[in-house]
Write a protein that holds these residues in place. Structure first.
Motif, PDB file in Angstrom:
ATOM      1  N   ARG A  56       0.866  -1.123   0.002  1.00 46.99           N
ATOM      2  CA  ARG A  56      -0.069   0.021   0.111  1.00 46.99           C
ATOM      3  C   ARG A  56       0.688   1.105   0.121  1.00 46.99           C
ATOM      4  O   ARG A  56       0.845   2.200  -0.822  1.00 46.99           O
ATOM      5  CB  ARG A  56      -1.047   0.069   1.418  1.00 46.99           C
ATOM      6  CG  ARG A  56      -1.846   1.186   1.476  1.00 46.99           C
ATOM      7  CD  ARG A  56      -2.765   1.339   2.420  1.00 46.99           C
ATOM      8  NE  ARG A  56      -2.191   0.956   3.888  1.00 46.99           N
ATOM      9  CZ  ARG A  56      -1.446   1.968   4.298  1.00 46.99           C
ATOM     10  NH1 ARG A  56      -1.378   3.199   4.073  1.00 46.99           N
ATOM     11  NH2 ARG A  56      -0.933   1.681   5.683  1.00 46.99           N
ATOM     12  N   ALA A  66      -7.935   2.926   0.816  1.00 44.70           N
ATOM     13  CA  ALA A  66      -8.011   1.584   0.924  1.00 44.70           C
ATOM     14  C   ALA A  66      -9.162   0.928   1.627  1.00 44.70           C
ATOM     15  O   ALA A  66      -9.753   0.168   1.044  1.00 44.70           O
ATOM     16  CB  ALA A  66      -6.652   0.819   1.307  1.00 44.70           C
ATOM     17  N   ILE A  77      -8.426  -1.701   8.318  1.00 38.59           N
ATOM     18  CA  ILE A  77      -7.380  -1.715   7.754  1.00 38.59           C
ATOM     19  C   ILE A  77      -5.981  -1.849   8.480  1.00 38.59           C
ATOM     20  O   ILE A  77      -5.124  -2.453   8.513  1.00 38.59           O
ATOM     21  CB  ILE A  77      -7.183  -0.656   6.409  1.00 38.59           C
ATOM     22  CG1 ILE A  77      -8.223  -0.800   5.669  1.00 38.59           C
ATOM     23  CG2 ILE A  77      -5.719  -0.652   5.806  1.00 38.59           C
ATOM     24  CD1 ILE A  77      -8.210  -1.974   4.612  1.00 38.59           C
ATOM     25  N   ASP A  91     -10.267 -10.525   1.046  1.00 38.21           N
ATOM     26  CA  ASP A  91      -9.872  -8.959   1.293  1.00 38.21           C
ATOM     27  C   ASP A  91      -8.163  -8.956   0.668  1.00 38.21           C
ATOM     28  O   ASP A  91      -7.912  -8.005   0.263  1.00 38.21           O
ATOM     29  CB  ASP A  91      -9.516  -9.025   2.900  1.00 38.21           C
ATOM     30  CG  ASP A  91     -10.992  -8.607   3.465  1.00 38.21           C
ATOM     31  OD1 ASP A  91     -11.938  -8.153   2.744  1.00 38.21           O
ATOM     32  OD2 ASP A  91     -10.909  -8.774   4.602  1.00 38.21           O
ATOM     33  N   LEU A  95      -7.345  -6.201  -1.914  1.00 38.24           N
ATOM     34  CA  LEU A  95      -6.270  -4.997  -1.756  1.00 38.24           C
ATOM     35  C   LEU A  95      -5.349  -5.225  -2.769  1.00 38.24           C
ATOM     36  O   LEU A  95      -4.750  -4.326  -3.124  1.00 38.24           O
ATOM     37  CB  LEU A  95      -5.717  -5.375  -0.230  1.00 38.24           C
ATOM     38  CG  LEU A  95      -6.514  -4.934   0.911  1.00 38.24           C
ATOM     39  CD1 LEU A  95      -6.136  -5.607   2.211  1.00 38.24           C
ATOM     40  CD2 LEU A  95      -6.941  -3.522   1.032  1.00 38.24           C
ATOM     41  N   TYR A  99      -3.985  -2.040  -5.022  1.00 39.32           N
ATOM     42  CA  TYR A  99      -2.640  -1.745  -4.961  1.00 39.32           C
ATOM     43  C   TYR A  99      -1.903  -2.026  -6.389  1.00 39.32           C
ATOM     44  O   TYR A  99      -0.793  -1.553  -6.506  1.00 39.32           O
ATOM     45  CB  TYR A  99      -1.967  -2.549  -3.852  1.00 39.32           C
ATOM     46  CG  TYR A  99      -2.388  -2.302  -2.426  1.00 39.32           C
ATOM     47  CD1 TYR A  99      -3.142  -1.014  -2.305  1.00 39.32           C
ATOM     48  CD2 TYR A  99      -2.058  -3.249  -1.380  1.00 39.32           C
ATOM     49  CE1 TYR A  99      -3.811  -0.930  -1.030  1.00 39.32           C
ATOM     50  CE2 TYR A  99      -2.808  -3.086  -0.131  1.00 39.32           C
ATOM     51  CZ  TYR A  99      -3.556  -1.882   0.119  1.00 39.32           C
ATOM     52  OH  TYR A  99      -4.058  -1.707   1.413  1.00 39.32           O
TER      53      TYR A  99
END
Length: 115
Positions: A56, A66, A77, A91, A95, A99
């Motif tokens: 991230r 995010a 998060i 998840d 994510l 990203y």
């Protein structure tokens, strides 16, 4: 830290093994935990969270966007990245999409760590 091989008696640590430990292991000395005993779900969660945080941050994304993309709170998060909360494979997948730019093998490995 070096551990004695299983065939050698372990040094006394001040606590006596239980009768069950003696039956199961044949040892009369307490067993010293090895690194293998420190691996597992909590440590794996911490490691996975650290990788996700690094991904991230490398993309210049803060936790708030995010979280908004996942429809979760920013504290969630943070908890996932710190290893305090379980991270679902879904998840992780989502994510990694947010990203961007992750190799599919990396994504698959991260998903394998989740759960």
């Amino acid at each position: 830290m070096a551990h004695a091989p299983p065939s050698e008696p372990l040094p006394p640590s001040g606590s006596k093994p239980t009768a069950r430990e003696v039956r199961l292991t044949g040892r009369t000395e307490p067993e010293v935990p090895s690194v293998a005993h420190t691996t597992g779900a909590p440590n794996q969660r911490i490691q996975l969270g650290a990788v996700l945080r690094a991904l991230r941050q490398a993309r210049g994304i803060t936790a708030a966007p995010a979280a908004a993309s996942l429809l979760v709170s920013q504290p969630k998060i943070s908890r996932m990245e710190s290893g305090k909360q379980r991270i679902s494979p879904r998840d992780v997948r989502d994510l990694c999409k947010i990203y961007e730019g992750q190799d599919q093998q990396v994504v698959d490995a991260l998903i394998g760590m989740a759960g």
